[in-house]
Motif scaffolding. Structure first.
Motif, PDB file in Angstrom:
ATOM      1  N   LEU A   1     -58.852  30.672   2.297  1.00  0.00           N
ATOM      2  CA  LEU A   1     -59.123  30.425   0.884  1.00  0.00           C
ATOM      3  C   LEU A   1     -57.911  30.770   0.023  1.00  0.00           C
ATOM      4  N   ALA A   2     -57.239  31.860   0.383  1.00  0.00           N
ATOM      5  CA  ALA A   2     -56.041  32.238  -0.367  1.00  0.00           C
ATOM      6  C   ALA A   2     -54.967  31.164  -0.236  1.00  0.00           C
ATOM      7  N   GLY A   3     -54.794  30.641   0.964  1.00  0.00           N
ATOM      8  CA  GLY A   3     -53.823  29.572   1.166  1.00  0.00           C
ATOM      9  C   GLY A   3     -54.199  28.312   0.421  1.00  0.00           C
ATOM     10  N   ALA A   4     -55.499  28.015   0.369  1.00  0.00           N
ATOM     11  CA  ALA A   4     -55.967  26.806  -0.308  1.00  0.00           C
ATOM     12  C   ALA A   4     -55.759  26.875  -1.819  1.00  0.00           C
ATOM     13  N   GLU A   5     -55.611  28.087  -2.361  1.00  0.00           N
ATOM     14  CA  GLU A   5     -55.377  28.236  -3.795  1.00  0.00           C
ATOM     15  C   GLU A   5     -53.925  27.946  -4.170  1.00  0.00           C
ATOM     16  N   LEU A   6     -53.029  27.922  -3.174  1.00  0.00           N
ATOM     17  CA  LEU A   6     -51.614  27.729  -3.461  1.00  0.00           C
ATOM     18  C   LEU A   6     -51.296  26.240  -3.537  1.00  0.00           C
ATOM     19  N   GLU A   7     -51.369  25.707  -4.727  1.00  0.00           N
ATOM     20  CA  GLU A   7     -51.090  24.294  -4.913  1.00  0.00           C
ATOM     21  C   GLU A   7     -49.620  24.015  -4.596  1.00  0.00           C
ATOM     22  N   PRO A   8     -49.338  23.051  -3.726  1.00  0.00           N
ATOM     23  CA  PRO A   8     -47.953  22.776  -3.325  1.00  0.00           C
ATOM     24  C   PRO A   8     -47.022  22.520  -4.509  1.00  0.00           C
TER      25      PRO A   8
END
Length: 398
Positions: free
Chosen positions: A74-81
């Protein structure tokens, strides 16, 4: 089965108690769960029933590990490229310094102040170099900073910091074998194909079968996690990478992400945080408090004095700089993983492990409380929070 259900009810009861305390004390639920875990272990130890608490039950360890994996995803998914590309200089500099300063500082403290052996000192440097993605993300989620460029910058720096920790752990201690090559190659192939595979699966099957996207993502996370463990790495590393490559895919359906978040922070991560707290032995700490203080202040002070000048380059407002620095001073997930790796491979003994874990957990609690109470940059919070966030987002562990 009766035994497992009884234990589960005890742990979930502790989670509810933590949520109530966190509400009244106005602190992060994740941090309160850690503190309640410490207290529960101390009480159980006092009455001689610590083993009955079941912290080392295999099924409980599985639930806790699953919580760490999904929370990291979830933390990774919050990091918009797009945001990371814009802030690549900031997250790279802050993340690298956030790893290097405490790694060198804490290794020196362990070697020259406490006279640990070289390998144990290096392990201490690795374990205390981390920034807790789990704690930081939980705090970002509760405050709403995960929706802001400020919070996403902190999460990006956390990723670089912990990536440095994982690489250092592998280079210094983990054997580099053919398994490592297999893990890296398969992970790269999966990450390249994953967005296309996920979109195809969604287009054909989504909304027609029961939660197939959730099953698909958890399958990928568990499969890569198993491969990581087989290779000598850690299961949470590919989880973060999966979250990052699926960030755009995940952002297309906020309701789906909300359901995964509810499962994760409502059931799995309380087990993880509570269990992390039970690892702290208060009698061991009181027997040699200076060792704990050396390690704790070695980590926090090296983080603060190493990071603050660099964070000041990117954040000009005083509260923002202090909050950013203190959040980067936390540690938990990779810190406890590194310490456990050292114990299981004979790099540190049981006493050294206890002090490392206690220092890691203290660093998850104390800097975050200070940051939240004294340096919260409220001018950066989403406005108005109560109108822009749903009930699940505002109180994800309720």
């Amino acid at each position: 089965m009766e035994h497992m259900l009884t234990l589960a009810s005890i742990w979930l009861g502790l989670a509810i108690f933590s949520a109530i305390l966190a509400y009244h004390l106005k602190v992060s639920i994740a941090l309160m769960e850690i503190c309640v875990g410490v207290a529960a272990a101390a009480v159980a130890h006092h009455f001689g029933i610590l083993q009955q608490l079941g912290a080392n039950e295999e099924w409980l360890k599985f639930l806790a590990s699953s919580g760490a994996i999904l929370l990291t995803f979830l933390a990774g998914a919050e990091l918009e490229p797009d945001v990371i590309k814009v802030k690549i200089k900031e997250v790279s500099v802050v993340g690298f310094v956030g790893f290097l300063a405490p790694f060198l500082g804490c290794a020196a403290v362990a070697k020259y102040l406490m006279h640990w052996e070289t390998q144990a000192s290096l392990l201490a440097g690795v374990a205390l170099s981390t920034t807790s993605m789990a704690v930081v993300y939980a705090v970002m989620l509760e405050t709403g900073f995960n929706k802001t460029e400020f919070g996403k910058g902190i999460l990006g720096a956390c990723f670089i910091n912990d990536l440095g920790t994982v690489i250092a752990l592998g280079l210094l201690f983990a054997p580099f074998t053919y398994k490592t090559i297999v893990f890296v190659v398969i992970t790269i192939v999966v990450l390249v194909l994953l967005p296309w595979m996920s979109r195809t699966l969604t287009r054909i099957y989504a909304y027609r079968t029961a939660a197939i996207r959730t099953k698909w993502v958890i399958f990928i996370l568990f499969a890569l996690g198993a491969l990581a463990l087989w290779s000598g790495s850690e299961a949470v590393l590919p989880a973060y990478l999966v979250g990052m490559v699926l960030a755009e895919f995940s952002a297309q359906d906020a309701q789906w992400m909300r359901r995964i978040r509810t499962l994760t922070v409502g059931f799995l991560t309380p087990i993880y945080f509570l269990r992390a707290g039970t690892f702290v032995s208060l009698p061991a700490l009181t027997a040699a408090p200076l060792v704990f203080l050396y390690l704790f202040f070695g980590k926090v002070l090296s983080k603060i004095f190493g990071l603050y000048p660099f964070i000041a380059i990117f954040r000009k407002q005083y509260q923002e700089r202090c909050y950013y620095t203190l959040m980067m001073s936390t540690g938990l997930t990779f810190g406890t993983i590194s310490a456990l790796y050292g114990l299981s491979h004979g790099i540190v003994d049981q006493a050294q492990y206890s002090f490392l874990v206690a220092s890691v957990i203290a660093s998850a609690v104390i800097p975050t409380i200070i940051a939240s109470v004294a340096f919260m940059p409220r001018h950066l919070l989403p406005t108005p929070v109560n109108e822009t966030l749903s009930e699940t987002d505002r109180n994800p562990k309720g």
